[in-house]
Design a protein around this motif. Structure first.
Motif, PDB file in Angstrom:
ATOM      1  N   TYR A   1       2.819  78.128 -65.736  1.00 47.22           N
ATOM      2  CA  TYR A   1       1.503  77.848 -65.966  1.00 47.22           C
ATOM      3  C   TYR A   1       1.002  76.927 -64.667  1.00 47.22           C
ATOM      4  N   ARG A   2       1.686  75.940 -64.546  1.00 44.50           N
ATOM      5  CA  ARG A   2       1.172  75.191 -63.353  1.00 44.50           C
ATOM      6  C   ARG A   2       1.052  75.800 -62.187  1.00 44.50           C
ATOM      7  N   GLY A   3       1.951  76.940 -61.708  1.00 37.88           N
ATOM      8  CA  GLY A   3       1.783  77.564 -60.593  1.00 37.88           C
ATOM      9  C   GLY A   3       0.468  78.405 -60.454  1.00 37.88           C
ATOM     10  N   PHE A   4       0.293  78.979 -61.720  1.00 36.17           N
ATOM     11  CA  PHE A   4      -0.940  80.000 -61.793  1.00 36.17           C
ATOM     12  C   PHE A   4      -2.260  79.037 -61.554  1.00 36.17           C
ATOM     13  N   HIS A   5      -2.209  77.928 -62.386  1.00 41.49           N
ATOM     14  CA  HIS A   5      -3.535  77.088 -62.391  1.00 41.49           C
ATOM     15  C   HIS A   5      -3.838  76.584 -61.012  1.00 41.49           C
ATOM     16  N   TYR A   6      -2.660  76.070 -60.525  1.00 41.19           N
ATOM     17  CA  TYR A   6      -3.203  75.378 -58.977  1.00 41.19           C
ATOM     18  C   TYR A   6      -3.520  76.627 -58.072  1.00 41.19           C
ATOM     19  N   PHE A   7      -2.762  77.670 -58.349  1.00 48.40           N
ATOM     20  CA  PHE A   7      -3.261  79.145 -57.360  1.00 48.40           C
ATOM     21  C   PHE A   7      -4.899  79.395 -57.886  1.00 48.40           C
ATOM     22  N   HIS A   8      -5.306  79.202 -58.944  1.00 52.59           N
ATOM     23  CA  HIS A   8      -6.797  79.489 -59.177  1.00 52.59           C
ATOM     24  C   HIS A   8      -7.766  78.431 -58.739  1.00 52.59           C
ATOM     25  N   GLU A   9      -7.146  77.122 -58.796  1.00 54.29           N
ATOM     26  CA  GLU A   9      -7.877  76.156 -58.128  1.00 54.29           C
ATOM     27  C   GLU A   9      -8.097  76.296 -56.800  1.00 54.29           C
ATOM     28  N   ASP A  10      -7.001  76.665 -55.846  1.00 57.76           N
ATOM     29  CA  ASP A  10      -7.019  77.024 -54.405  1.00 57.76           C
ATOM     30  C   ASP A  10      -7.818  78.219 -54.304  1.00 57.76           C
ATOM     31  N   LEU A  11      -7.929  79.199 -54.902  1.00 51.18           N
ATOM     32  CA  LEU A  11      -8.383  80.376 -54.759  1.00 51.18           C
ATOM     33  C   LEU A  11      -9.966  80.145 -54.743  1.00 51.18           C
ATOM     34  N   ASN A  12     -10.294  79.252 -55.663  1.00 47.41           N
ATOM     35  CA  ASN A  12     -11.750  79.226 -55.835  1.00 47.41           C
ATOM     36  C   ASN A  12     -12.599  78.341 -54.818  1.00 47.41           C
ATOM     37  N   ILE A  13     -11.726  77.735 -54.265  1.00 48.04           N
ATOM     38  CA  ILE A  13     -12.081  76.816 -52.901  1.00 48.04           C
ATOM     39  C   ILE A  13     -12.055  77.593 -51.647  1.00 48.04           C
TER      40      ILE A  13
ATOM     41  N   SER B   1      -1.227  89.319 -57.806  1.00 39.67           N
ATOM     42  CA  SER B   1       0.236  88.799 -57.386  1.00 39.67           C
ATOM     43  C   SER B   1       0.752  87.631 -58.108  1.00 39.67           C
ATOM     44  N   ALA B   2      -0.265  86.738 -58.015  1.00 40.43           N
ATOM     45  CA  ALA B   2       0.030  85.228 -58.558  1.00 40.43           C
ATOM     46  C   ALA B   2       0.089  85.382 -60.120  1.00 40.43           C
ATOM     47  N   PHE B   3      -0.484  86.210 -60.907  1.00 42.24           N
ATOM     48  CA  PHE B   3      -0.430  86.367 -62.292  1.00 42.24           C
ATOM     49  C   PHE B   3       1.083  87.126 -62.572  1.00 42.24           C
ATOM     50  N   ASP B   4       1.269  88.087 -61.743  1.00 41.02           N
ATOM     51  CA  ASP B   4       2.693  88.608 -61.976  1.00 41.02           C
ATOM     52  C   ASP B   4       3.910  87.628 -61.757  1.00 41.02           C
ATOM     53  N   ASP B   5       3.546  86.711 -60.783  1.00 40.95           N
ATOM     54  CA  ASP B   5       4.621  85.668 -60.579  1.00 40.95           C
ATOM     55  C   ASP B   5       4.742  84.879 -61.779  1.00 40.95           C
TER      56      ASP B   5
ATOM     57  N   LEU C   1       4.295  85.745 -65.129  1.00 39.70           N
ATOM     58  CA  LEU C   1       4.762  86.422 -65.959  1.00 39.70           C
ATOM     59  C   LEU C   1       6.453  86.470 -65.841  1.00 39.70           C
ATOM     60  N   ILE C   2       6.582  86.505 -64.477  1.00 41.88           N
ATOM     61  CA  ILE C   2       8.035  86.502 -64.358  1.00 41.88           C
ATOM     62  C   ILE C   2       8.849  85.265 -64.508  1.00 41.88           C
ATOM     63  N   GLY C   3       8.047  84.155 -64.120  1.00 36.17           N
ATOM     64  CA  GLY C   3       8.513  82.842 -64.569  1.00 36.17           C
ATOM     65  C   GLY C   3       8.584  82.554 -65.864  1.00 36.17           C
ATOM     66  N   THR C   4       7.501  82.894 -66.687  1.00 31.36           N
ATOM     67  CA  THR C   4       7.364  82.715 -67.981  1.00 31.36           C
ATOM     68  C   THR C   4       8.663  83.586 -68.775  1.00 31.36           C
ATOM     69  N   LYS C   5       9.196  84.920 -68.305  1.00 32.90           N
ATOM     70  CA  LYS C   5      10.322  85.464 -68.683  1.00 32.90           C
ATOM     71  C   LYS C   5      11.725  84.656 -68.470  1.00 32.90           C
ATOM     72  N   ALA C   6      11.430  84.045 -67.150  1.00 29.23           N
ATOM     73  CA  ALA C   6      12.774  83.303 -66.914  1.00 29.23           C
ATOM     74  C   ALA C   6      13.124  81.966 -67.698  1.00 29.23           C
ATOM     75  N   GLU C   7      11.627  81.526 -68.133  1.00 30.37           N
ATOM     76  CA  GLU C   7      11.983  80.333 -68.996  1.00 30.37           C
ATOM     77  C   GLU C   7      12.438  80.995 -70.300  1.00 30.37           C
TER      78      GLU C   7
ATOM     79  N   THR D   1      14.009  89.387 -65.232  1.00 27.38           N
ATOM     80  CA  THR D   1      12.686  90.379 -64.619  1.00 27.38           C
ATOM     81  C   THR D   1      11.726  90.448 -65.115  1.00 27.38           C
ATOM     82  N   PRO D   2      10.386  90.961 -64.283  1.00 18.38           N
ATOM     83  CA  PRO D   2       9.387  91.036 -64.945  1.00 18.38           C
ATOM     84  C   PRO D   2       9.303  91.899 -66.178  1.00 18.38           C
ATOM     85  N   THR D   3       8.537  91.647 -67.435  1.00 17.70           N
ATOM     86  CA  THR D   3       8.284  92.261 -68.374  1.00 17.70           C
ATOM     87  C   THR D   3       7.327  93.164 -68.471  1.00 17.70           C
ATOM     88  N   ILE D   4       6.277  92.797 -67.734  1.00 22.69           N
ATOM     89  CA  ILE D   4       4.872  93.745 -67.885  1.00 22.69           C
ATOM     90  C   ILE D   4       4.367  94.325 -66.817  1.00 22.69           C
ATOM     91  N   ILE D   5       4.931  93.971 -65.540  1.00 22.89           N
ATOM     92  CA  ILE D   5       4.297  94.419 -64.393  1.00 22.89           C
ATOM     93  C   ILE D   5       5.225  95.542 -63.955  1.00 22.89           C
TER      94      ILE D   5
END
Length: 331
Positions: free
Chosen positions: A12-24, A90-94, A96-102, A122-126
């Protein structure tokens, strides 16, 4: 007591900070494009674009264009948003991969992986679909909505909290697929979904009054996403990521959460680092409170919990091996 009710796990941290950067960066890119138009699009400004391109890179000494036409303005605008949309998924797929790894690490550690059939991280939904010409086949459809629901169900997670979002996300995913695989031309799947009244009703409550609504497409029409819509897509995916983060915390429990923190801060071969580095106690405490947003009543709690789980000796040993030899990754 260590409170993890508002903790943020690494996916989640990875996607959250991606979103903040994308917004900028998206707003900066669009503002830069506007400034470029103002500088080089007037009749008296002929050759200014040509000169700017030459200044941009030493190898671009014979630019293929001399002035800023209306067509170039439109295509530049569209390409910025298109790149943002591709990056979002791409970031959201990443994520999901991280969530499944956890989940994989958790079930492996508790010898419960057989209950959910997880054999590898391995990724579950992508999964990319095969793209055809859009004339003879059910082209470029997308089943990520169903796969996400299945992923939730597989882990015993209630998916009703994300149901209202999924139809809108599907619209953006289909746009992304057309941009990535069909040279930006609308597929039959996008044409059908973009005509769904429910999608437009759902999104009307999400966009501000200054934003245009979602487009309805005809087959092979050029796909165009407004910048505000690309940010909206990222925002909606972050809401899903936040929901999955909370449910993942519920699955892991406190012990699983602490094991995850230990993995990322010390046990993994690519550890995360922070300003705390002098002692293993400092590394763990700072990571828990700063990186993962857990709250503690005192600094000794997490050490006692690590000892209870039988992880503390290994944590100290890894600290000596990695920090003692200067083995640090970027934070």
């Amino acid at each position: 007591m260590i409170d993890i009710s508002n903790a943020q796990l690494d996916p989640y941290r990875g996607f959250h900070y991606f979103h903040e950067d994308l917004n900028i960066y998206l707003k900066v890119a669009l503002s830069s494009a506007l400034l470029l138009v103002r500088h080089s699009a007037e009749p008296q400004d002929s050759d200014k674009l040509h000169d700017l391109i030459k200044l941009a890179h030493p190898s671009w000494n014979t630019p293929p264009v001399r002035d800023m036409s209306i067509d170039i303005q439109r295509r530049t605008h569209a390409s910025i948003s298109a790149f943002a949309l591709i990056s979002v998924f791409s970031a959201f797929d990443d994520f999901l991969i991280g969530t499944k790894a956890e989940l994989h690490r958790f079930y492996s550690a508790t010898e419960s992986s057989r209950h959910i059939g997880m054999n590898k991280a391995t990724p579950t939904i992508i999964e990319e679909t095969n793209i055809n010409d859009g004339e003879e086949n059910d082209d470029d459809d997308d089943d990520s909505e169903e796969r996400l629901r299945a992923f939730y169900a597989k882990n015993g997670w209630d998916g009703r909290s994300i149901d209202p979002i999924l139809k809108v996300v599907r619209y953006f995913r289909l746009c992304r697929n057309c941009i990535a695989h069909r040279n930006g031309r609308a597929s039959r799947a996008l044409v059908k979904h973009s005509s769904d009244a429910d999608v437009h009703k759902l999104v009307s409550n999400l966009l501000d009054k200054a934003s245009n609504g979602l487009r309805k497409y005809v087959i092979n029409e050029d796909v165009f996403i407004e910048p505000t819509q690309a940010i909206l897509c990222s925002h909606l995916l972050r809401k899903i990521a936040l929901d999955a983060n909370k449910k993942l915390l519920g699955t892991l429990g406190f012990d699983g959460f602490l094991r995850s923190v230990a993995h990322h801060t010390m046990f993994s071969e690519t550890i995360v680092r922070s300003d705390a580095y002098k002692t293993p106690e400092a590394v763990l405490n700072f990571a828990l409170t700063d990186r993962y947003r857990a709250t503690m009543s005192n600094r000794e709690e997490c050490i006692q919990e690590m000892k209870r789980l039988g992880l503390w000796k290994k944590y100290m040993s890894e600290f000596e091996r990695k920090y003692g030899t200067g083995y640090l990754s970027e934070y």
